[in-house]
Enzyme design. Sequence first.
Site, short mmCIF file in Angstrom:
data_model
loop_
_atom_site.label_atom_id
_atom_site.label_comp_id
_atom_site.label_asym_id
_atom_site.label_seq_id
_atom_site.Cartn_x
_atom_site.Cartn_y
_atom_site.Cartn_z
N ARG A 68 0.84 -1.21 0.00
CA ARG A 68 0.00 0.00 0.00
C ARG A 68 0.87 1.26 0.00
O ARG A 68 0.54 2.25 -0.64
CB ARG A 68 -0.95 -0.03 1.21
CG ARG A 68 -2.01 1.05 1.17
CD ARG A 68 -3.05 0.88 2.26
NE ARG A 68 -2.48 1.02 3.59
CZ ARG A 68 -3.17 0.92 4.73
NH1 ARG A 68 -4.48 0.67 4.69
NH2 ARG A 68 -2.59 1.05 5.90
N HIS A 121 5.78 23.87 -5.63
CA HIS A 121 6.02 23.07 -6.84
C HIS A 121 6.91 21.85 -6.55
O HIS A 121 8.00 22.00 -5.98
CB HIS A 121 6.65 23.92 -7.94
CG HIS A 121 6.40 23.34 -9.29
ND1 HIS A 121 7.00 22.19 -9.73
CD2 HIS A 121 5.54 23.72 -10.29
CE1 HIS A 121 6.56 21.88 -10.94
NE2 HIS A 121 5.66 22.80 -11.30
N LYS A 170 -3.45 15.48 6.62
CA LYS A 170 -4.70 14.87 7.10
C LYS A 170 -5.63 15.97 7.58
O LYS A 170 -6.45 15.75 8.49
CB LYS A 170 -4.38 13.92 8.26
CG LYS A 170 -3.73 12.61 7.83
CD LYS A 170 -4.79 11.63 7.38
CE LYS A 170 -4.18 10.31 6.95
NZ LYS A 170 -5.19 9.41 6.38
#
Length: 301
Positions: A68, A121, A170
Amino acid sequence: MTDHVTTHQAEEDARNETILIWVNGRIVPKSEAMVSVYDSGFMLGDGVWEGIRLYDGKWAFLDEHIERLFEAAKAIDLDIAMTPESVKSALLETQKANSMQTDAHARLMVTRGVKVRPFQHPSLSRSGPTMVIIMEHSRPKIPRPIRLATVPHMRGLPMTQDPKLNSHSKLNCILACIAAEKAGADEALMLDVHGFVNTTNACNFFIVRKGEVWTSTGDYCMNGITRQKVIDLCRANGIPVHERNFSLVDTYSADEAFLTGTFGAQTPVGEIDGRLIGTGQMGPVTERLRALYKDLVARCA
Ligand SMILES: Cc1ncc(COP(=O)(O)O)c(C=O)c1O
């Protein structure tokens, strides 16, 4: 309310003051484990991570976690610059350095690395990724079933920061958690863009109705490894399980509700938006699934 509980609460352990941390290939004392203020993770939340647990000498479902991690890195176009095998070796090296055998939790983080200028960037990150492994002694200590509150913060569509990404940023989940705390609950129950019950700010969410286990379709939430193990355990043990849409009406009247995540395995939920769920205590299906999961971890170890 003063007795807040979190889903990631652990016993106090003084040894955690002197742990060793893996930082870009070096193992250093916690007090010396630093990354640059120009790091993409610090500056922009530009990175991905995994939480992994050590039980009886074995990292539970390690291959799934590493897979993952690499999938997420590929999705955000971040070159980890290590093979899955060498990431596993780094984890084992950190475990050995800390002499940990069981009840430890690792947070394995990779960011886009140090930037040459303090702007967004990605081309400004030129020196390769930053990787850190924090490994702590950790015995979950969650003193009572969790209280949830629904919040206005949604699990978004995959086009806007796919909720399947374990990203460093988050903020959406943190804002959800803050809103739930301000409403007097412990953590947040989040709805999807259609108003169906989806997940919490830090764990996957399940209900039990008339002996059946329900969880969301899996869209809009983390593809939790513990979530999948619970679904597989239900299927293997004759417990009806459905990945489906359901609403708060179904949720408030559920017999049981519980959360899943690597840290706490299965954590009972006692109350949602001021409604008692079942008896407010851990129900028999949650208890059975906890035992099945414990057994699965032991068998895999
Ligand atoms: C938002 C969210 N949901 C659920 C989970 C649980 O996933 P897992 O079972 O793989 O630990 C996590 C853990 O990282 C998470 O961040």
